[in-house]
Design a protein around this motif. Structure first.
Motif, PDB file in Angstrom:
ATOM      1  N   LEU A  34       0.832  -1.201   0.000  1.00 17.63           N
ATOM      2  CA  LEU A  34       0.000   0.000   0.000  1.00 17.63           C
ATOM      3  C   LEU A  34       0.871   1.258   0.000  1.00 17.63           C
ATOM      4  O   LEU A  34       0.646   2.184  -0.798  1.00 17.63           O
ATOM      5  CB  LEU A  34      -0.927   0.003   1.216  1.00 17.63           C
ATOM      6  CG  LEU A  34      -1.800   1.253   1.406  1.00 17.63           C
ATOM      7  CD1 LEU A  34      -2.785   1.407   0.251  1.00 17.63           C
ATOM      8  CD2 LEU A  34      -2.545   1.195   2.739  1.00 17.63           C
ATOM      9  N   THR A  51      -7.161   0.373  -3.958  1.00 13.29           N
ATOM     10  CA  THR A  51      -7.455  -0.154  -2.628  1.00 13.29           C
ATOM     11  C   THR A  51      -8.506  -1.256  -2.662  1.00 13.29           C
ATOM     12  O   THR A  51      -8.495  -2.145  -1.815  1.00 13.29           O
ATOM     13  CB  THR A  51      -7.923   0.969  -1.680  1.00 13.29           C
ATOM     14  OG1 THR A  51      -8.981   1.709  -2.298  1.00 13.29           O
ATOM     15  CG2 THR A  51      -6.787   1.912  -1.336  1.00 13.29           C
ATOM     16  N   ALA A  74      -5.235   4.867   3.146  1.00  7.85           N
ATOM     17  CA  ALA A  74      -4.460   5.307   1.983  1.00  7.85           C
ATOM     18  C   ALA A  74      -4.464   6.826   1.861  1.00  7.85           C
ATOM     19  O   ALA A  74      -3.430   7.438   1.586  1.00  7.85           O
ATOM     20  CB  ALA A  74      -5.013   4.669   0.708  1.00  7.85           C
ATOM     21  N   GLN A 175      -7.586   7.260  -5.371  1.00  9.46           N
ATOM     22  CA  GLN A 175      -8.373   6.050  -5.211  1.00  9.46           C
ATOM     23  C   GLN A 175      -8.940   5.613  -6.560  1.00  9.46           C
ATOM     24  O   GLN A 175      -9.543   6.407  -7.283  1.00  9.46           O
ATOM     25  CB  GLN A 175      -9.521   6.283  -4.228  1.00  9.46           C
ATOM     26  CG  GLN A 175      -9.066   6.627  -2.815  1.00  9.46           C
ATOM     27  CD  GLN A 175      -8.211   5.542  -2.197  1.00  9.46           C
ATOM     28  OE1 GLN A 175      -8.503   4.360  -2.314  1.00  9.46           O
ATOM     29  NE2 GLN A 175      -7.147   5.943  -1.524  1.00  9.46           N
TER      30      GLN A 175
END
Length: 205
Positions: A34, A51, A74, A175
């Protein structure tokens, strides 16, 4: 340390809603992946942070975490890393700042952050132009398939052909999400015609 203060303020959100507890659930290798994706996104090497896909793999390994929590983590670390890069924080300054801001952050997460920042932190580019162009989303991929409607709000009869389109986009925070919609054949033909017009215009540029 002004830079440290900014990072402390950024990390204050980690304790909201038990986010630090969620971080402790993430295995070290997944957390490292991540963080690396976040660094790559900040360096414009990848369009966004997937994600949803990472969350699915974590869940498959037996860890109970949802995509919303992982996306929040994140976002927090993306803001933290960009803040640290703008203020030229060293690895030790970043780790100290993290320790001061979030006492409940698990040891394995601090180890990952130390390693990732030590290896890749100096590579992050945070120019003003890059921040300005990041204010809109980015197209990543598109998939489509032809189907036959068994029930639909727009089709009057069953067994009516339609085109299902899935757009993969990265929002300004990085994202990656999928946006799906259906079109009738006439709608798809109009959609396709507009793309051809766009392509024709681009050829003149």
């Amino acid at each position: 340390m002004a830079a440290g203060s900014a990072a402390v303020r950024a990390l204050a959100a980690l304790d909201v809603g038990g986010t630090a507890d969620k971080i402790s659930l993430i295995p070290q290798d997944f957390f490292a992946e991540l963080c690396e994706q976040i660094i790559q996104h900040l360096n414009h090497e990848i369009p966004g942070i997937n994600t949803a896909e990472l969350c699915q793999r974590i869940q498959t390994s037996g860890i109970e975490i949802n995509a919303g929590d992982l996306a929040k983590i994140a976002n927090i670390f993306s803001f933290l890393f960009s803040t640290a890069a703008r203020n030229n924080l060293s690895t030790e300054e970043l780790v100290i700042t993290l320790g001061n801001a979030v006492s409940t952050l698990p040891k394995h997460a601090l180890q990952v952050i130390r390693h990732v920042w030590n290896e890749q932190g100096k590579s992050i580019s945070v120019s003003e132009d890059a921040r300005n162009t990041a204010s809109v989303g980015q197209f990543v991929d598109m998939k489509w398939k032809l189907g036959v409607a068994m029930s639909s709000d727009t089709c009057r009869s069953l067994r009516f052909p339609y085109v299902a389109v899935t757009l993969r986009v990265a929002d300004p925070s990085g994202q990656i999400t999928d946006k799906s919609f259906e079109m009738s054949i006439p709608q798809f033909k109009n959609f396709f015609r507009q793309f051809k017009e766009m392509a024709a215009v681009l050829e003149t540029v």
